[in-house]
Design an enzyme around this catalytic site. Structure first.
Site, mmCIF file in Angstrom:
data_model
loop_
_atom_site.group_PDB
_atom_site.id
_atom_site.type_symbol
_atom_site.label_atom_id
_atom_site.label_comp_id
_atom_site.label_asym_id
_atom_site.label_seq_id
_atom_site.Cartn_x
_atom_site.Cartn_y
_atom_site.Cartn_z
ATOM 1 C CG ASP A 138 -2.018 -1.034 1.106
ATOM 2 O OD1 ASP A 138 -2.067 -1.750 0.085
ATOM 3 O OD2 ASP A 138 -2.825 -1.140 2.047
ATOM 4 N N GLY A 157 -4.809 1.930 -1.942
ATOM 5 C CA GLY A 157 -4.176 0.622 -1.819
ATOM 6 C C GLY A 157 -4.575 -0.418 -2.835
ATOM 7 C CG ASP A 159 -2.837 -4.572 -4.842
ATOM 8 O OD1 ASP A 159 -3.737 -5.344 -5.241
ATOM 9 O OD2 ASP A 159 -2.385 -4.609 -3.680
ATOM 10 C CG ASP A 325 -4.563 11.001 -20.793
ATOM 11 O OD1 ASP A 325 -5.756 10.962 -20.455
ATOM 12 O OD2 ASP A 325 -3.770 11.897 -20.460
ATOM 13 C CD GLU A 354 -9.182 11.866 -22.683
ATOM 14 O OE1 GLU A 354 -10.008 12.139 -21.803
ATOM 15 O OE2 GLU A 354 -7.940 11.980 -22.521
#
Length: 618
Positions: A138, A157, A159, A325, A354
């Protein structure tokens, strides 16, 4: 593009009297790649003073920059078999130090990998907010920001192990592809869970796991016939990236006299023939944020670097696609070269960009072979774009109970009338929401009938549907009032100790609530049916002008015909079958895959208010 950049990277390898090599990126490459010119970027203190020799391979170019800590060396790998070779750094004809480098064997048929397409349903997650499979990572000593689940804008946290642990959930839901927002290291001191300000392009953020974990995710997904899509960021890096800390060239990034200038975000200046140059530069060269330096894709060294990095991840992790992106903020000629190089390496791959615009012609400009782009001699080579105009309609249409000239279901109809603008209409990504928009169920206040109508449209019209994690259980979130963290809430049950686990069905003690189950069961039913609905994957779209706020369209091919009816009015409505004979043809009955009811379509029938039907005709 003939040259690829290989940047020498990421761990301290040697410390010597006369110099050192600090980084080698990527850590290895492959034999038999289409791009057979490899540009090694060596980084270390004053490393450019050395001569470089590679025994048995041909060096075709050595390029130095104004920064003596870099040297770019191009080698010819055409026909070179998998091997490990030595890069020798010499001074006065003496070898000062050497660096081994490996060309690996490619996977069999790697070039022919098949990307995502309109037979897929893409499930989008924010990995930090999906599931925490390994609480030990984490926080991590190599990264600054530590976990704080109480902070909506902090790290929570989630993952890679959490994703792997719940692949069965995604498979059962009916998703066939996974798009995760970026997973590469982001070492910004705050807001790093967002992971769009990356600090190392060859390293999974250790708070998500390791590179091997990412490769394992792809492998586990492929075992279940699912595809993995990487969110790739070309437009900007993070301020903590090691190359930003010691730029290879001043023009590696876009520089401004005042140090920082935010983009004006006016992407229309990319193609507006009347645009002032100062405005065009202000869009493309402006930064997204102070922590996101704007990369200069017109710099050939930078362009080679990100091209090779993208190919490295496809080859290393066995990826099935990219979502890029802020695609339209890049230098358009540079990003077109980047895209073309990837598609030449993997001809059946898929990349969706995008392009957040609100006009179909402006979005279509960015798709490969666009006739609109061709007007000013531009081809992006980008296979897929996102249907933001449909999203615009979806955010309002189901609150417009009374149909009007420009309101209600006519918004959807009019969106599709402009399909002729796109060169490849089935390769369009459709969505009711994502990690940057208000949740669809927030917009419609948790009204499941409105969710069903919206998702019926997304799941059955042309293109590739994408669903945002948690929408399938009715999750809410309003970024306008509560910030981004509210639309990126933790998926309930993804963390040990959660009081409720929405990954589990209602009959479990802590499983989905009845309301969540209603959203989930609808989504699961339609998506699993869709897996084998060929007319939805590749069929033609036949649509009828909405009357009384009722929208009817057909998806059809030689094997199958689907009739979709969306009644967005507050009254039950009669369906006049004679009006829709062009689509119904000689079919007699239709099975509504939502309710399993059989409908006699030889005579008029009713559809309830604020309901949808998906009829498989027989």
């Amino acid at each position: 593009m003939k040259n690829i950049v290989l940047v020498l990277c990421s761990c301290l390898l040697f410390s010597i009297t006369y110099g050192q090599i600090d980084k080698i990126e990527p850590p290895f490459w492959w034999s038999g790649m289409h791009l057979d010119q490899l540009q090694l970027v060596c980084y270390g203190k004053d490393i450019s003073k050395y001569d470089i020799q590679i025994e048995g391979l041909t060096i075709t170019e050595v390029k130095k920059t104004e920064n003596p800590n870099y040297v770019f060396v191009t080698i010819d790998t055409k026909g070179v078999q998998p091997t490990t070779f030595s890069i020798d750094f010499k001074e006065n004809n003496n070898t000062v130090f050497s660096q081994p480098y490996e060309l690996k064997q490619r996977r069999e048929n790697s070039k022919d990998r098949k990307g995502f397409d309109s037979s897929d349903v893409m499930y989008l997650i924010m990995p930090d907010r999906f599931a925490n499979g390994d609480s030990k990572n984490d926080s991590h000593p190599d990264t600054v920001e530590k976990a704080d689940r109480s902070n909506p804008g902090g790290r929570h946290g989630g993952d890679l192990q959490g994703v792997i642990d719940h692949l069965d959930y995604l498979k059962d839901l009916g998703a066939t592809a996974l798009w995760s927002t970026p997973l590469l290291e982001d070492n910004e001191p705050v807001y790093s869970y967002h992971t769009y300000a990356q600090s190392d392009l060859y390293k999974i953020d250790p708070r998500y796991g390791t590179n091997e974990d990412y490769k394992r995710l792809a492998s586990e997904m492929h075992k279940q016939d699912m595809k993995l899509i990487m969110d790739y960021v070309t437009n900007h890096w993070g301020s903590k990236h090691w190359m930003i800390q010691d730029l290879p060239t001043k023009d590696w990034i876009h520089q401004w006299p005042e140090g920082f200038r935010r983009s004006n975000y006016r992407m229309t200046t990319q193609f507006d023939k009347n645009a002032a140059q100062v405005d065009a530069k202000g869009c493309m060269d402006g930064w997204f944020d102070t922590t996101m330096p704007d990369m200069n894709q017109s710099n050939p060294l930078l362009l080679n670097y990100i091209t090779q990095n993208a190919i490295w991840w496809i080859e290393y992790a066995d990826l099935d696609g990219f979502r890029v992106d802020t695609y339209s903020y890049n230098d358009k000629d540079g990003i077109a070269q980047w895209t073309k190089a990837i598609m030449e390496e993997y001809p059946n791959f898929n990349i969706v960009g995008e392009v957040w615009m609100h006009n179909q012609a402006q979005i279509a400009y960015w798709q490969k072979d666009s006739k609109i782009g061709a007007i000013n001699g531009f081809n992006s080579y980008l296979p897929s774009v996102m249907d933001f105009t449909l999203h615009d309609a979806l955010m309002v249409v189901f609150d417009e109970d009374e149909g009007a000239w420009d309101k209600g279901m006519i918004r959807a109809y009019e969106n599709f009338t402009n399909d002729f603008l796109y060169p490849d209409i089935n390769n369009i990504l459709l969505f009711a929401g994502n990690h940057d928009t208000n949740r669809i169920n927030e917009i419609y206040q948790g009204d499941i009938d409105k969710y069903k109508m919206a998702m019926t449209l997304v799941f059955t019209t042309r293109g590739i549907p994408q669903i945002y994690y948690g929408d399938e259980i009715g999750m809410l979130g309003n970024r306008d009032k509560k910030g981004d963290g509210d639309i990126r809430r933790d998926f309930p049950g993804g963390w040990e100790g959660d009081q409720q686990n929405a990954f589990l069905p209602t009959d479990q003690n802590i499983g989905r609530t009845k309301d969540q189950e209603a959203f989930h069961s609808f989504t699961k039913k339609v998506l699993n049916w869709r897996k084998n609905a060929s007319a939805i994957h590749n069929g033609q779209l036949l649509q009828f002008i909405p009357f009384d706020n009722v929208y009817v369209y057909f998806r059809y091919n030689k094997e199958q015909t689907i009739m979709v009816i969306i009644n967005n009015s507050t009254k039950d409505q009669n369906i006049n079958v004679n009006r829709f004979k062009e689509g119904i043809q000689a079919f007699k009955t239709g099975t509504d895959i939502i309710t399993d009811n059989n409908i006699d379509i030889t005579e008029d029938f009713n559809i309830q208010a604020k309901k949808s039907m998906i009829l498989e005709l027989k």
